[in-house]
Design an enzyme around this catalytic site. Structure first.
Site, PDB file in Angstrom:
ATOM      1  NE  ARG A 191     -73.765  22.035  10.082  1.00  0.00           N
ATOM      2  CZ  ARG A 191     -73.952  22.668  10.722  1.00  0.00           C
ATOM      3  NH1 ARG A 191     -73.176  24.446  10.737  1.00  0.00           N
ATOM      4  NH2 ARG A 191     -74.281  22.798  12.007  1.00  0.00           N
ATOM      5  CG  HIS A 209     -75.311  20.162  28.425  1.00  0.00           C
ATOM      6  ND1 HIS A 209     -76.648  20.147  28.770  1.00  0.00           N
ATOM      7  CD2 HIS A 209     -74.845  19.744  26.773  1.00  0.00           C
ATOM      8  CE1 HIS A 209     -76.885  20.549  27.512  1.00  0.00           C
ATOM      9  NE2 HIS A 209     -76.075  20.272  26.183  1.00  0.00           N
ATOM     10  CG  HIS A 267     -82.328  23.689  18.024  1.00  0.00           C
ATOM     11  ND1 HIS A 267     -82.540  23.326  19.583  1.00  0.00           N
ATOM     12  CD2 HIS A 267     -81.338  23.084  17.557  1.00  0.00           C
ATOM     13  CE1 HIS A 267     -81.630  22.467  19.320  1.00  0.00           C
ATOM     14  NE2 HIS A 267     -80.788  22.300  18.833  1.00  0.00           N
TER      15      HIS A 267
HETATM   16  N1  GLN Z   1     -70.476  23.191  26.230  1.00  0.00           N
HETATM   17  C1  GLN Z   1     -71.003  23.307  24.862  1.00  0.00           C
HETATM   18  C2  GLN Z   1     -71.549  24.456  24.482  1.00  0.00           C
HETATM   19  O1  GLN Z   1     -72.432  25.556  25.224  1.00  0.00           O
HETATM   20  C3  GLN Z   1     -71.784  21.966  24.628  1.00  0.00           C
HETATM   21  C4  GLN Z   1     -72.193  21.831  22.991  1.00  0.00           C
HETATM   22  C5  GLN Z   1     -73.471  20.607  23.423  1.00  0.00           C
HETATM   23  O2  GLN Z   1     -73.823  20.173  23.714  1.00  0.00           O
HETATM   24  N2  GLN Z   1     -73.278  20.723  21.708  1.00  0.00           N
HETATM   25  O3  GLN Z   1     -71.484  25.031  23.231  1.00  0.00           O
HETATM   26 ZN    ZN Z   2     -76.001  20.258  24.204  1.00  0.00          ZN
END
Ligand code: GLN
Ligand code: ZN
Length: 778
Positions: A533, A659, A718
């Site tokens: 990757r 987030h 995941h």
């Molecule tokens: N808003 C992004 C998503 O939902 C957040 C991705 C992340 O936290 N890496 O894909």
């Molecule tokens: Zn995330």
């Protein structure tokens, strides 16, 4: 005095990511081990030749790995974890990929660390970030039963390969203390440092064998000397290196990424023949090292930035090197600061970058050339490199004064910022009241993190658009249809706060970088992230500004389709900075603040377009922490300020979410709280909500350590597994026992872009059902 040149390591993937493609073919069963090894051999031969062409005194051998160099060491030292159950006759490379990728059971399922696995399947070694880079290594596992033995000839074979090609070889090994330190104990109460005595004799064997092969120098990497080490680890260095000093090779102890600080004297005094230091990350320590390192030892100065892509200012580098040269009569080596693994291969493939910007850059191959020029000057043959010096001076001067880099309007914006710019108008309590009145959401509102499945059709449309096969109108129509689909599905599911689904985004940083001034994109600037990757980080070369709104049209369209609140979705300044190559001519904090102002403009425009809830993602905030704690306060202050600048241009009624992908924030929770987002969503399901505990603790003022609203993730995104209603209910009851239930939201751990629609709908439907059950309990 003579100067020698060398490198600590070279990118493995190849000029055109040949290794990646060969690996993936092998994993698909299209090529066998021998064919894969042949590609590896060709790449090594080419990379050594590039080092030779630049006149380096040695080629570096042992930096190559089919997947990861730490995994190579696990096999070299014969400490593959017993849980894989390898049989004696299984080929080395097949065991290697099983450790790297896990073993499928009969149903084709690779178990993860959480499952109760049977004998047929087992999970891969854990992967974690290599210091503060974006490279991930495979984590060695240690128990009291771990034994070491010299178990692989790969390193010696590669040495022989390089010698046959006529190169002078310097071998490289990860040092014993770093190898143990980077591993993980798989047994309670066990201390992996206790394995040192068992490990050292195998290192001696390796060194002796290299010596027998005629290798004079062995670079032994101990990057952990740049960390705040526990005393026991620090104290173990002397003992370990006295033991290794019995072997006949000359050791070059290599440190990088971080100041040596309290380990500086220790590093200088270890019984080795030479020391490499990172003069890019810790230029202030060079004088101290030059003083402390005995003159009979070799000093290797990492003067060319191995972590970034800028052309070296050779005059500045020489000005740093000269006083050291004058002071020391011993041998001086010059090198990149660290392995070149962390930069792309060569500018040769960059046909689309404009000539000026290109002249400001240096990738791995170009950095080799810089070493050649520096050495020529230090050795008194400046004339032979006059042309290169001149070209560098011109490029450096142009970059320093270019209006593409320095913009008065951006500078003015930062200069004019005043005290309150990074604060919302009212306290959280006040905002919470007006937001509750405005949105009238049910208790335990449900939402998602932003992205919905990136279906093959979405990807195909984006690719066709990029290739010019789909025009702007056609693309827009296609994306609008995807947005409409996502909105309809969320309404049907009964989710409370909707998102548009991010169909138009290829990557959460690239999408914004492409629309901001000051960013450039390479065609082939790939850097290994893990295994096969690679990532292609944007290049932030100039002052950052936002010429036009970036997300408003898509978000407003999504909002026009529903009466429910539509959450705007942005990437935060710290994450954009962290996942890019950042300019080196001003502090990172300044670049971060410029991005923050650009994002703030977008937030304000979203608000003006009627978007009442806006999420600013900052998943990278924790990984930006400096390796040494002494650097944490300054980083956290600037990172949290940048976030608040981006979030504070709106009125109380507008709800700001953030987030983050992890929730291991115990040590920085006050700073996370100080970001003052109205709502934070975090990943907690894999820890069974345990990680949420810190958030509910008491702060110094007697309030909650995390006082604002929280959406702890209720399921792992995941895997395609669909969580049951009962499972989500159980997790949320647990959450409600630690933080005030009135502050809780319900959402998945992270975005859903890697998932398919069927499992997404099933999981979200259970999530909404769980919310309804729980509301009845409140
Ligand atoms: N808003 C992004 C998503 O939902 C957040 C991705 C992340 O936290 N890496 O894909
Ligand atoms: Zn995330």
């Amino acid at each position: 005095m003579t100067t020698r040149t060398h490198i600590l390591g070279f990118p493995r993937m190849g000029a055109h990511r040949e290794l990646k493609f060969a690996l993936e073919k092998h994993w698909r069963g299209e090529i066998d081990h021998a064919a894969l090894e042949e590609v590896g051999g060709q790449l090594r031969a080419r990379h050594w030749q590039a080092q030779r062409d630049a006149g380096l005194d040695y080629v570096t051998v042992g930096d190559f790995a089919c997947y990861d160099h730490v995994a190579n060491h696990i096999q070299l030292f014969g400490c593959e974890p017993a849980r894989f159950g390898f049989k004696g006759d299984e080929p080395e490379l097949s065991r290697y990929f099983k450790m790297a990728r896990g073993v499928e059971d009969q149903a084709g399922h690779v178990h993860d660390a959480g499952c109760d696995h049977g004998s047929e399947g087992t999970f891969a070694l854990e992967m974690t970030k290599w210091f503060d880079t974006n490279y991930h290594y495979l984590v060695p596992e240690f128990t009291a039963a771990t034994q070491f033995k010299l178990a692989s000839t790969r390193l010696f074979d590669e040495v022989a390969e390089a010698q046959q090609a006529g190169h002078a070889v310097k071998a490289v090994l990860l040092g014993p203390l770093s190898f143990l330190y980077l591993g993980k104990e798989k047994e309670a109460g066990f201390d992996r440092l206790s394995l040192l005595d068992a490990l050292l004799p195998v290192y001696e064997q390796v060194l002796n064998r290299l010596k027998q092969q005629g290798v004079e120098w062995v670079q032994i990497d101990e990057p952990i000397l740049g960390l705040d080490l526990p005393d026991a680890w620090r104290n173990a260095f002397e003992r370990a290196y006295w033991q290794l000093a019995r072997s006949a090779s000359k050791l070059l102890l290599a440190t990088y990424f971080s100041p040596l600080s309290d380990n500086l004297r220790l590093a200088c005094q270890l019984p080795v023949a030479g020391l490499h230091v990172d003069a890019v990350r810790a230029p202030q320590e060079l004088t101290g090292v030059a003083d402390w390192l005995a003159t009979h030892k070799v000093l290797s100065i990492g003067i060319v930035d191995g972590r970034n892509i800028w052309r070296t200012d050779l005059d500045a580098a020489l000005a740093t090197l000269r006083p050291v040269v004058d002071k020391r009569r011993g041998e001086l080596w010059i090198a990149p600061s660290c392995s070149l693994l962390h930069v792309p291969f060569s500018l040769a493939a960059e046909k689309k970058l404009d000539a000026e910007l290109r002249s400001w850059l240096a990738f791995a191959v170009e950095k080799l050339g810089e070493l050649r020029v520096l050495r020529a000057v230090l050795d008194g043959s400046e004339d032979s490199v006059a042309e290169e010096l001149e070209a560098t001076r011109a490029a450096v001067a142009a970059r320093r004064s270019s209006p593409r880099v320095h913009r008065a309007d951006v500078a003015l914006r930062l200069a004019r910022s005043v005290a309150g710019d990074d604060q919302r108008a009212s306290s959280f309590g006040q905002r919470q009241r007006v937001q509750r009145a405005r949105f009238a959401l049910p208790a335990l509102p449900t939402t998602t993190i932003g992205s919905f499945p990136q279906t093959p059709e979405i990807r195909a449309a984006r690719a066709a658009f990029k290739r010019g096969e789909l025009d702007a109108a056609g693309y827009r129509e296609k994306m609008r249809a995807e947005i409409a689909l996502a909105v309809r599905k969320q309404e049907e599911l009964g989710i409370d706060v909707l998102v548009h689904g991010e169909a138009e985004r290829n990557d959460m940083v690239e999408y914004f970088g492409e629309q901001l001034d000051g960013f450039a994109f390479t065609a082939n600037g790939w850097v290994q992230s893990y295994g096969s990757r690679c990532v292609k980080p944007p290049v932030i070369f100039g002052d950052v500004a936002r010429p036009a709104p970036m997300t408003v049209e898509w978000t407003a369209y999504a909002q026009s389709l529903t009466q429910l609140p539509m959450k705007g979705m942005l990437t935060g300044p710290v994450t954009i900075l962290q996942w890019s190559f950042v300019r080196d001519d001003q502090p990172r904090s300044v670049t971060c603040e410029q991005i923050a102002w650009a994002i703030r403009d977008e937030v304000v425009d979203l608000e003006a377009a009627g978007i009442g809830i806006i999420q600013i993602d900052e998943p990278a905030i924790r990984e930006g922490l400096p390796l040494r704690r002494a650097g944490w306060p300054a980083y956290l202050k600037s990172a949290t300020r940048a976030f608040r600048i981006s979030a504070s241009g709106v009125c109380d009624q507008t709800q700001v979410h953030t987030h983050m992908c992890y929730s291991e924030f115990n040590d920085i929770l006050p700073e996370i709280a100080a970001m003052d987002a109205d709502v934070i969503t975090i990943e907690t399901s894999r820890s069974d909500m345990e990680l949420l505990r810190g958030f509910g603790g008491e702060n110094s003022a007697g309030g909650f350590r995390y006082p604002n609203e929280i959406g702890p993730g209720v399921y792992d995104i995941h895997s395609p597994r669909v969580p049951s209603v009962g499972e989500i209910v159980r997790l949320m009851r647990k959450a409600a026992g630690v933080v005030p239930p009135g502050n809780l939201w319900i959402n998945p751990d992270c975005g859903l872009k890697t998932r398919g629609w069927p499992e997404t709908e099933a999981a979200l439907s259970n999530m909404v059902a769980a919310a309804k059950l729980l509301r009845a309990e409140l």
